[in-house]
Design a protein around this motif. Structure first.
Motif, PDB file in Angstrom:
ATOM      1  N   ASN A 117      10.756   4.172   1.044  1.00 42.35           N
ATOM      2  CA  ASN A 117      10.035   4.956   2.050  1.00 42.35           C
ATOM      3  C   ASN A 117       8.857   4.176   2.599  1.00 42.35           C
ATOM      4  OD1 ASN A 117      11.576   7.391   1.339  1.00 42.35           O
ATOM      5  ND2 ASN A 117      10.387   7.308  -0.539  1.00 42.35           N
ATOM      6  N   LEU A 118       8.575   4.368   3.872  1.00 43.34           N
ATOM      7  CA  LEU A 118       7.386   3.773   4.456  1.00 43.34           C
ATOM      8  C   LEU A 118       6.149   4.477   3.911  1.00 43.34           C
ATOM      9  CD1 LEU A 118       8.392   3.381   8.208  1.00 43.34           C
ATOM     10  CD2 LEU A 118       8.261   1.591   6.481  1.00 43.34           C
ATOM     11  N   ILE A 119       5.093   3.707   3.688  1.00 41.64           N
ATOM     12  CA  ILE A 119       3.841   4.340   3.290  1.00 41.64           C
ATOM     13  C   ILE A 119       3.256   5.061   4.493  1.00 41.64           C
ATOM     14  CG2 ILE A 119       3.374   2.681   1.450  1.00 41.64           C
ATOM     15  CD1 ILE A 119       1.404   1.287   3.305  1.00 41.64           C
ATOM     16  N   SER A 120       2.328   5.953   4.235  1.00 40.26           N
ATOM     17  CA  SER A 120       1.715   6.703   5.337  1.00 40.26           C
ATOM     18  C   SER A 120       0.681   5.839   6.048  1.00 40.26           C
ATOM     19  CB  SER A 120       1.043   7.973   4.795  1.00 40.26           C
ATOM     20  OG  SER A 120      -0.128   7.625   4.065  1.00 40.26           O
ATOM     21  N   ASP A 121       0.313   6.270   7.247  1.00 38.23           N
ATOM     22  CA  ASP A 121      -0.731   5.578   7.997  1.00 38.23           C
ATOM     23  C   ASP A 121      -2.035   5.559   7.200  1.00 38.23           C
ATOM     24  OD1 ASP A 121       0.948   5.083  10.170  1.00 38.23           O
ATOM     25  OD2 ASP A 121       0.370   6.943  11.187  1.00 38.23           O
ATOM     26  N   ASP A 122      -2.365   6.674   6.547  1.00 38.26           N
ATOM     27  CA  ASP A 122      -3.594   6.754   5.761  1.00 38.26           C
ATOM     28  C   ASP A 122      -3.565   5.790   4.576  1.00 38.26           C
ATOM     29  OD1 ASP A 122      -4.729   8.634   7.427  1.00 38.26           O
ATOM     30  OD2 ASP A 122      -4.164  10.346   6.165  1.00 38.26           O
ATOM     31  N   GLU A 123      -2.418   5.700   3.878  1.00 38.00           N
ATOM     32  CA  GLU A 123      -2.306   4.771   2.749  1.00 38.00           C
ATOM     33  C   GLU A 123      -2.479   3.332   3.208  1.00 38.00           C
ATOM     34  OE1 GLU A 123       0.782   6.805  -0.385  1.00 38.00           O
ATOM     35  OE2 GLU A 123       1.580   6.210   1.578  1.00 38.00           O
ATOM     36  N   LEU A 124      -1.872   2.987   4.321  1.00 40.58           N
ATOM     37  CA  LEU A 124      -1.998   1.627   4.841  1.00 40.58           C
ATOM     38  C   LEU A 124      -3.448   1.341   5.243  1.00 40.58           C
ATOM     39  CD1 LEU A 124      -0.617  -1.032   5.578  1.00 40.58           C
ATOM     40  CD2 LEU A 124      -0.178  -0.068   7.848  1.00 40.58           C
ATOM     41  N   LEU A 125      -4.064   2.257   5.932  1.00 42.00           N
ATOM     42  CA  LEU A 125      -5.449   2.075   6.358  1.00 42.00           C
ATOM     43  C   LEU A 125      -6.375   1.937   5.151  1.00 42.00           C
ATOM     44  CD1 LEU A 125      -7.558   1.955   8.623  1.00 42.00           C
ATOM     45  CD2 LEU A 125      -7.687   4.461   8.502  1.00 42.00           C
ATOM     46  N   PHE A 126      -6.218   2.803   4.158  1.00 38.77           N
ATOM     47  CA  PHE A 126      -7.056   2.737   2.962  1.00 38.77           C
ATOM     48  C   PHE A 126      -6.868   1.405   2.241  1.00 38.77           C
ATOM     49  CE2 PHE A 126      -7.662   3.269  -1.603  1.00 38.77           C
ATOM     50  CZ  PHE A 126      -8.988   3.675  -1.628  1.00 38.77           C
ATOM     51  N   SER A 127      -5.623   0.951   2.127  1.00 38.25           N
ATOM     52  CA  SER A 127      -5.345  -0.322   1.452  1.00 38.25           C
ATOM     53  C   SER A 127      -5.979  -1.487   2.199  1.00 38.25           C
ATOM     54  CB  SER A 127      -3.837  -0.538   1.325  1.00 38.25           C
ATOM     55  OG  SER A 127      -3.271   0.450   0.501  1.00 38.25           O
ATOM     56  N   LYS A 128      -5.846  -1.479   3.510  1.00 31.02           N
ATOM     57  CA  LYS A 128      -6.455  -2.539   4.314  1.00 31.02           C
ATOM     58  C   LYS A 128      -7.975  -2.531   4.149  1.00 31.02           C
ATOM     59  CE  LYS A 128      -2.996  -2.787   8.004  1.00 31.02           C
ATOM     60  NZ  LYS A 128      -2.767  -2.600   9.459  1.00 31.02           N
ATOM     61  N   GLN A 129      -8.572  -1.353   4.243  1.00 28.00           N
ATOM     62  CA  GLN A 129     -10.031  -1.250   4.126  1.00 28.00           C
ATOM     63  C   GLN A 129     -10.505  -1.708   2.745  1.00 28.00           C
ATOM     64  OE1 GLN A 129     -10.590   2.873   5.176  1.00 28.00           O
ATOM     65  NE2 GLN A 129     -11.080   2.374   7.303  1.00 28.00           N
ATOM     66  N   SER A 130      -9.762  -1.346   1.721  1.00 30.24           N
ATOM     67  CA  SER A 130     -10.118  -1.742   0.360  1.00 30.24           C
ATOM     68  C   SER A 130     -10.080  -3.258   0.205  1.00 30.24           C
ATOM     69  CB  SER A 130      -9.164  -1.071  -0.629  1.00 30.24           C
ATOM     70  OG  SER A 130      -9.447  -1.478  -1.937  1.00 30.24           O
ATOM     71  N   TYR A 131      -9.031  -3.879   0.706  1.00 32.04           N
ATOM     72  CA  TYR A 131      -8.899  -5.328   0.599  1.00 32.04           C
ATOM     73  C   TYR A 131      -9.969  -6.038   1.420  1.00 32.04           C
ATOM     74  CZ  TYR A 131      -6.568  -9.832   0.046  1.00 32.04           C
ATOM     75  OH  TYR A 131      -6.273 -11.132  -0.250  1.00 32.04           O
ATOM     76  N   ILE A 132     -10.216  -5.548   2.616  1.00 37.70           N
ATOM     77  CA  ILE A 132     -11.246  -6.135   3.477  1.00 37.70           C
ATOM     78  C   ILE A 132     -12.617  -6.005   2.814  1.00 37.70           C
ATOM     79  CG2 ILE A 132     -12.487  -5.819   5.673  1.00 37.70           C
ATOM     80  CD1 ILE A 132      -9.653  -5.173   6.894  1.00 37.70           C
ATOM     81  N   ASN A 133     -12.898  -4.857   2.217  1.00 43.22           N
ATOM     82  CA  ASN A 133     -14.178  -4.679   1.530  1.00 43.22           C
ATOM     83  C   ASN A 133     -14.328  -5.668   0.380  1.00 43.22           C
ATOM     84  OD1 ASN A 133     -15.073  -2.643   3.199  1.00 43.22           O
ATOM     85  ND2 ASN A 133     -14.370  -1.005   1.869  1.00 43.22           N
ATOM     86  N   SER A 134     -13.242  -5.934  -0.355  1.00 48.69           N
ATOM     87  CA  SER A 134     -13.334  -6.898  -1.457  1.00 48.69           C
ATOM     88  C   SER A 134     -13.604  -8.304  -0.922  1.00 48.69           C
ATOM     89  CB  SER A 134     -12.077  -6.863  -2.327  1.00 48.69           C
ATOM     90  OG  SER A 134     -10.978  -7.431  -1.669  1.00 48.69           O
ATOM     91  N   LEU A 135     -13.048  -8.635   0.233  1.00 51.34           N
ATOM     92  CA  LEU A 135     -13.338  -9.941   0.843  1.00 51.34           C
ATOM     93  C   LEU A 135     -14.813 -10.031   1.234  1.00 51.34           C
ATOM     94  CD1 LEU A 135     -10.254 -10.457   3.188  1.00 51.34           C
ATOM     95  CD2 LEU A 135     -10.732 -11.641   1.038  1.00 51.34           C
ATOM     96  N   LYS A 136     -15.334  -8.959   1.800  1.00 53.45           N
ATOM     97  CA  LYS A 136     -16.739  -8.955   2.214  1.00 53.45           C
ATOM     98  C   LYS A 136     -17.672  -8.977   1.009  1.00 53.45           C
ATOM     99  CE  LYS A 136     -16.025  -6.760   6.695  1.00 53.45           C
ATOM    100  NZ  LYS A 136     -16.281  -5.560   7.517  1.00 53.45           N
TER     101      LYS A 136
END
Length: 124
Positions: free
Chosen positions: A46-65
């Motif tokens: 199943n495809l993940i939801s838009d919210d799951e993808l957004l949260f994952s991206k934000q989490s990874y970006i925050n760890s980079l920052k």
């Protein structure tokens, strides 16, 4: 399930490994393994939801920052950027933001379980 104290996945880019790490009560290991396997199968089917993808991206970006706040993590980030051919954190963020749900599913379909390690005291 209120099953784990924590659970997270980690990606090791040099070896291409994905680790799933969880803090689990010793008596609930089998159930936790079953639930983790079900989640991975769900990502494959199943495809993940838009919210799951957004949260994952934000989490990874925050760890980079956040890496920019620590000298050791700055060195790690610099090394990773050079090894992966990326020049800046901004370029990495751009690539992360470009990831689609379909790409996540394609990668999930390639994941196979290789090894299982359980670290627990003999007596609790």
């Amino acid at each position: 399930h209120s099953l784990c104290y924590y659970v997270r996945s980690l990606y090791e880019p040099f070896k291409g490994f994905i680790y799933v790490v969880a803090g689990i009560d010793k008596g609930r290991v089998e159930l936790a393994l079953k639930v983790i396997d079900e989640e991975l199968e769900g990502l494959k089917k199943n495809l993940i939801s838009d919210d799951e993808l957004l949260f994952s991206k934000q989490s990874y970006i925050n760890s980079l920052k956040e890496a920019e706040d620590s000298q050791n993590r700055q060195l790690d980030s610099f090394y990773l950027q050079k090894e992966l051919g990326l020049e800046t954190t901004a370029e990495m963020i751009e690539k992360i933001n470009a990831v689609t749900k379909e790409e996540v599913q394609q990668i999930a379909r390639k994941v196979t379980k290789d090894a299982l390690y359980i670290l627990a005291p003999e007596e609790m």
